[in-house]
Design a protein around this motif. Structure first.
Motif, PDB file in Angstrom:
ATOM      1  N   LEU A 117       0.680  -1.558  -0.179  1.00 61.44           N
ATOM      2  CA  LEU A 117       0.080  -0.151  -0.270  1.00 61.44           C
ATOM      3  C   LEU A 117       1.016   1.309   0.403  1.00 61.44           C
ATOM      4  CD1 LEU A 117      -3.101  -0.863   2.199  1.00 61.44           C
ATOM      5  CD2 LEU A 117      -3.003  -0.635  -0.159  1.00 61.44           C
ATOM      6  N   GLU A 118       2.309   1.460   0.870  1.00 59.33           N
ATOM      7  CA  GLU A 118       3.044   2.154   0.736  1.00 59.33           C
ATOM      8  C   GLU A 118       3.272   2.748  -0.852  1.00 59.33           C
ATOM      9  OE1 GLU A 118       6.592   2.259   3.360  1.00 59.33           O
ATOM     10  OE2 GLU A 118       5.565   1.997   4.839  1.00 59.33           O
ATOM     11  N   GLU A 119       3.359   1.508  -1.608  1.00 59.65           N
ATOM     12  CA  GLU A 119       3.408   2.120  -2.352  1.00 59.65           C
ATOM     13  C   GLU A 119       2.545   2.693  -4.063  1.00 59.65           C
ATOM     14  OE1 GLU A 119       5.526  -1.330  -2.183  1.00 59.65           O
ATOM     15  OE2 GLU A 119       7.735  -0.534  -1.724  1.00 59.65           O
ATOM     16  N   LYS A 120       1.289   2.687  -2.999  1.00 68.77           N
ATOM     17  CA  LYS A 120       0.299   2.035  -4.082  1.00 68.77           C
ATOM     18  C   LYS A 120       0.290   3.423  -5.325  1.00 68.77           C
ATOM     19  CE  LYS A 120      -4.702   1.995  -3.709  1.00 68.77           C
ATOM     20  NZ  LYS A 120      -5.652   2.616  -2.872  1.00 68.77           N
ATOM     21  N   ALA A 121       1.087   4.431  -4.723  1.00 70.36           N
ATOM     22  CA  ALA A 121       0.615   5.775  -6.052  1.00 70.36           C
ATOM     23  C   ALA A 121       1.867   5.444  -7.198  1.00 70.36           C
ATOM     24  CB  ALA A 121       1.373   6.990  -5.939  1.00 70.36           C
ATOM     25  N   ASP A 122       2.474   3.938  -7.420  1.00 75.22           N
ATOM     26  CA  ASP A 122       3.874   3.668  -8.037  1.00 75.22           C
ATOM     27  C   ASP A 122       3.674   2.234  -8.493  1.00 75.22           C
ATOM     28  OD1 ASP A 122       5.757   3.020  -9.781  1.00 75.22           O
ATOM     29  OD2 ASP A 122       7.535   4.975  -8.690  1.00 75.22           O
ATOM     30  N   ARG A 123       3.039   2.215  -9.799  1.00 76.45           N
ATOM     31  CA  ARG A 123       2.864   0.436  -9.942  1.00 76.45           C
ATOM     32  C   ARG A 123       4.067   0.226 -10.228  1.00 76.45           C
ATOM     33  NH1 ARG A 123       0.025  -1.442 -14.493  1.00 76.45           N
ATOM     34  NH2 ARG A 123       0.042   0.617 -14.893  1.00 76.45           N
ATOM     35  N   LYS A 124       4.763   0.645 -10.792  1.00 76.72           N
ATOM     36  CA  LYS A 124       6.459   0.092 -10.883  1.00 76.72           C
ATOM     37  C   LYS A 124       7.156  -0.253  -9.876  1.00 76.72           C
ATOM     38  CE  LYS A 124       9.803  -0.219 -14.365  1.00 76.72           C
ATOM     39  NZ  LYS A 124      11.101   0.696 -15.565  1.00 76.72           N
ATOM     40  N   LYS A 125       6.742   0.701  -8.426  1.00 82.39           N
ATOM     41  CA  LYS A 125       7.379   0.079  -7.156  1.00 82.39           C
ATOM     42  C   LYS A 125       6.815  -1.053  -6.778  1.00 82.39           C
ATOM     43  CE  LYS A 125       9.440   4.209  -5.599  1.00 82.39           C
ATOM     44  NZ  LYS A 125       9.544   5.285  -4.791  1.00 82.39           N
ATOM     45  N   MET A 126       5.635  -1.656  -6.967  1.00 80.34           N
ATOM     46  CA  MET A 126       4.850  -2.402  -6.363  1.00 80.34           C
ATOM     47  C   MET A 126       5.459  -3.440  -7.070  1.00 80.34           C
ATOM     48  SD  MET A 126       1.187  -1.642  -5.795  1.00 80.34           S
ATOM     49  CE  MET A 126       0.174  -0.830  -6.865  1.00 80.34           C
ATOM     50  N   ALA A 127       5.711  -3.239  -8.600  1.00 84.66           N
ATOM     51  CA  ALA A 127       6.057  -5.043  -9.350  1.00 84.66           C
ATOM     52  C   ALA A 127       7.729  -5.070  -8.419  1.00 84.66           C
ATOM     53  CB  ALA A 127       5.790  -4.035 -10.525  1.00 84.66           C
ATOM     54  N   LEU A 128       8.280  -3.998  -8.612  1.00 80.94           N
ATOM     55  CA  LEU A 128       9.655  -3.914  -7.756  1.00 80.94           C
ATOM     56  C   LEU A 128       9.653  -4.817  -6.250  1.00 80.94           C
ATOM     57  CD1 LEU A 128      13.004  -4.080  -8.378  1.00 80.94           C
ATOM     58  CD2 LEU A 128      12.126  -1.283  -6.590  1.00 80.94           C
ATOM     59  N   HIS A 129       8.408  -5.226  -5.762  1.00 81.20           N
ATOM     60  CA  HIS A 129       8.663  -5.380  -4.339  1.00 81.20           C
ATOM     61  C   HIS A 129       8.195  -6.711  -4.801  1.00 81.20           C
ATOM     62  CE1 HIS A 129       7.771  -4.377  -0.258  1.00 81.20           C
ATOM     63  NE2 HIS A 129       7.669  -5.515   0.465  1.00 81.20           N
ATOM     64  N   LEU A 130       7.103  -7.397  -5.604  1.00 79.66           N
ATOM     65  CA  LEU A 130       7.101  -8.323  -5.720  1.00 79.66           C
ATOM     66  C   LEU A 130       7.735  -9.431  -6.526  1.00 79.66           C
ATOM     67  CD1 LEU A 130       3.486  -7.495  -7.244  1.00 79.66           C
ATOM     68  CD2 LEU A 130       3.748  -9.293  -5.718  1.00 79.66           C
ATOM     69  N   PHE A 131       8.770  -8.490  -7.156  1.00 78.97           N
ATOM     70  CA  PHE A 131       9.787  -9.075  -7.656  1.00 78.97           C
ATOM     71  C   PHE A 131      10.641  -9.682  -7.229  1.00 78.97           C
ATOM     72  CE2 PHE A 131      10.569  -8.102 -12.930  1.00 78.97           C
ATOM     73  CZ  PHE A 131       9.287  -8.061 -12.977  1.00 78.97           C
ATOM     74  N   LYS A 132      11.097  -8.610  -6.143  1.00 80.46           N
ATOM     75  CA  LYS A 132      11.812  -9.462  -5.659  1.00 80.46           C
ATOM     76  C   LYS A 132      11.725 -10.101  -4.358  1.00 80.46           C
ATOM     77  CE  LYS A 132      14.749  -4.550  -4.816  1.00 80.46           C
ATOM     78  NZ  LYS A 132      14.806  -3.735  -3.887  1.00 80.46           N
ATOM     79  N   LYS A 133      10.346 -10.592  -4.091  1.00 79.70           N
ATOM     80  CA  LYS A 133       9.354 -11.427  -3.253  1.00 79.70           C
ATOM     81  C   LYS A 133      10.150 -12.697  -4.259  1.00 79.70           C
ATOM     82  CE  LYS A 133       5.715 -10.927   0.157  1.00 79.70           C
ATOM     83  NZ  LYS A 133       6.628 -10.492   0.589  1.00 79.70           N
ATOM     84  N   VAL A 134      10.081 -13.062  -5.404  1.00 83.29           N
ATOM     85  CA  VAL A 134      10.200 -14.219  -5.808  1.00 83.29           C
ATOM     86  C   VAL A 134      11.296 -14.433  -6.480  1.00 83.29           C
ATOM     87  CG1 VAL A 134       7.952 -14.566  -7.108  1.00 83.29           C
ATOM     88  CG2 VAL A 134       9.577 -13.318  -8.115  1.00 83.29           C
ATOM     89  N   GLY A 135      12.659 -14.033  -6.222  1.00 82.81           N
ATOM     90  CA  GLY A 135      13.783 -13.791  -6.528  1.00 82.81           C
ATOM     91  C   GLY A 135      14.381 -13.459  -7.988  1.00 82.81           C
ATOM     92  N   LEU A 136      13.174 -12.078  -7.710  1.00 83.97           N
ATOM     93  CA  LEU A 136      13.981 -11.273  -9.451  1.00 83.97           C
ATOM     94  C   LEU A 136      14.653  -9.623  -8.721  1.00 83.97           C
ATOM     95  CD1 LEU A 136      11.235 -12.242 -11.606  1.00 83.97           C
ATOM     96  CD2 LEU A 136      13.180 -13.189 -12.287  1.00 83.97           C
ATOM     97  N   SER A 137      15.206  -8.947 -10.264  1.00 84.27           N
ATOM     98  CA  SER A 137      15.410  -7.964  -9.312  1.00 84.27           C
ATOM     99  C   SER A 137      15.222  -6.993 -10.361  1.00 84.27           C
ATOM    100  CB  SER A 137      17.335  -7.714  -9.066  1.00 84.27           C
ATOM    101  OG  SER A 137      17.674  -7.541 -10.914  1.00 84.27           O
ATOM    102  N   ASP A 138      15.522  -5.386 -10.213  1.00 80.87           N
ATOM    103  CA  ASP A 138      15.001  -4.173 -10.706  1.00 80.87           C
ATOM    104  C   ASP A 138      15.574  -4.457 -12.098  1.00 80.87           C
ATOM    105  OD1 ASP A 138      17.626  -3.833  -9.776  1.00 80.87           O
ATOM    106  OD2 ASP A 138      17.550  -2.008  -9.109  1.00 80.87           O
ATOM    107  N   ARG A 139      16.717  -4.854 -12.360  1.00 78.93           N
ATOM    108  CA  ARG A 139      17.123  -4.904 -13.872  1.00 78.93           C
ATOM    109  C   ARG A 139      15.945  -6.007 -14.709  1.00 78.93           C
ATOM    110  NH1 ARG A 139      20.630  -9.470 -14.584  1.00 78.93           N
ATOM    111  NH2 ARG A 139      20.421 -11.032 -12.833  1.00 78.93           N
ATOM    112  N   HIS A 140      15.691  -7.045 -14.238  1.00 78.76           N
ATOM    113  CA  HIS A 140      14.398  -7.624 -15.019  1.00 78.76           C
ATOM    114  C   HIS A 140      12.976  -7.090 -15.329  1.00 78.76           C
ATOM    115  CE1 HIS A 140      17.052 -10.703 -12.386  1.00 78.76           C
ATOM    116  NE2 HIS A 140      17.244 -11.428 -14.479  1.00 78.76           N
TER     117      HIS A 140
END
Ligand SMILES: Nc1ncnc2c1ncn2[C@@H]1O[C@H](COP(=O)(O)OP(=O)(O)OP(=O)(O)O)[C@@H](O)[C@H]1O
Ligand SMILES: [Mg+2]
Length: 252
Positions: A117-140
């Motif tokens: 929710l903290e990143e709600k205004a920025d979908r890409k930031k939310m995606a990054l959070h999810l990426f990290k949860k599954v072992g992907l990083s910002d470069r993906h």
């Protein structure tokens, strides 16, 4: 959590599923195993609403899916996530991967998990959070599906599936297309996420070792008939159905 009750389905007079019943309890992983063509993916499709059964009922937390329409159906559906074998099918080839991962958050803004929710205004930031949860990083984030490895694509498909915290995840051979070492990583990731997010799983696989590793209960399907249901610890017991024994012996 999920109840499948006396489901039958045929395509062009050919019986694919005959009177199949099973239950996935809250927090449980139920394994569904059976040879190619036995009807496993057909059952998954009926549960996620990609097709409808000829008879029988599917309920989620006591709510009969067939009786729901429009908004009410959409509200229930969001509790069911799905990961297919072929991540190419679930990831849009024309979009950078982060957009596909974040798409459910756009479709179901009311279901955005608290930790995003903290990143709600920025979908890409939310995606990054999810990426990290599954072992992907910002470069993906900006990669297209074809620029990722099979394992990375499957991680992205999992990130999308868990983005709105489904209570139930249908995993249809989620690791079959991957190398053995990557398979183990993905299974471990799924197990961790299951505990962290308190999900239930319906785990479909050919791989009896994977099913045993992941699941509390196992169902055996053959030619659309459910032959055997038992707890994982009872796989090698004498009372198993002869067909189950055959699967266990051959490591099918
Ligand atoms: N839309 C469809 N129209 C006609 N026949 C179908 C359709 N979907 C599935 N079938 C048939 O239903 C049977 C079961 O298919 P299904 O995909 O459920 O098997 P499966 O157990 O998932 O196999 P696999 O392990 O190879 O994925 C097959 O004979 C298939 O050809
Ligand atoms: Mg299948």
């Amino acid at each position: 959590m999920l109840t499948v009750s006396q489901i039958s389905k045929s395509y062009k007079d050919h019986n694919i599923l005959s009177d199949v019943s099973l239950t996935v309890k809250e927090g449980e992983c139920l394994g569904l195993i059976g040879e190619s063509g036995s009807g496993k993916s057909t059952l998954a499709k009926l549960i996620v609403g990609l097709d409808s059964a000829d008879s029988g009922e599917i309920t989620i937390n006591g709510i009969v899916l067939r009786e729901q329409k429009g908004k009410a159906l959409k509200k229930i559906r969001r509790h069911i996530g799905v990961v297919f074998q072929d991540s190419h099918a679930s990831l849009n080839p024309k979009l950078p991967i982060w957009k596909t991962v974040a798409e459910p958050l756009e479709n179901y803004p009311e279901a955005i998990p608290a930790y995003l929710l903290e990143e709600k205004a920025d979908r890409k930031k939310m995606a990054l959070h999810l990426f990290k949860k599954v072992g992907l990083s910002d470069r993906h984030l900006d990669c297209y599906p074809h620029q990722l490895s099979g394992g990375q694509r499957q991680r992205a498909a999992i990130a999308r599936a868990i983005s709105i915290e489904p209570k139930l995840l249908i995993l249809d051979e989620p690791t079959s297309s991957l190398d053995v070492s990557v398979q183990a990583q993905i299974l471990n990731l799924l197990k961790e996420l299951k505990e962290e997010l308190g999900m239930s799983f319906l785990f479909i696989s050919h791989d009896i070792a994977a099913v045993r590793f992941m699941c509390d209960q196992i169902c055996v399907l053959k030619d659309g008939n459910l032959l055997d249901v038992f707890s994982s610890a009872e796989l090698f017991e004498d009372k198993r159905h002869p067909y189950t024994k055959q699967l266990a012996d051959t490591g099918y």
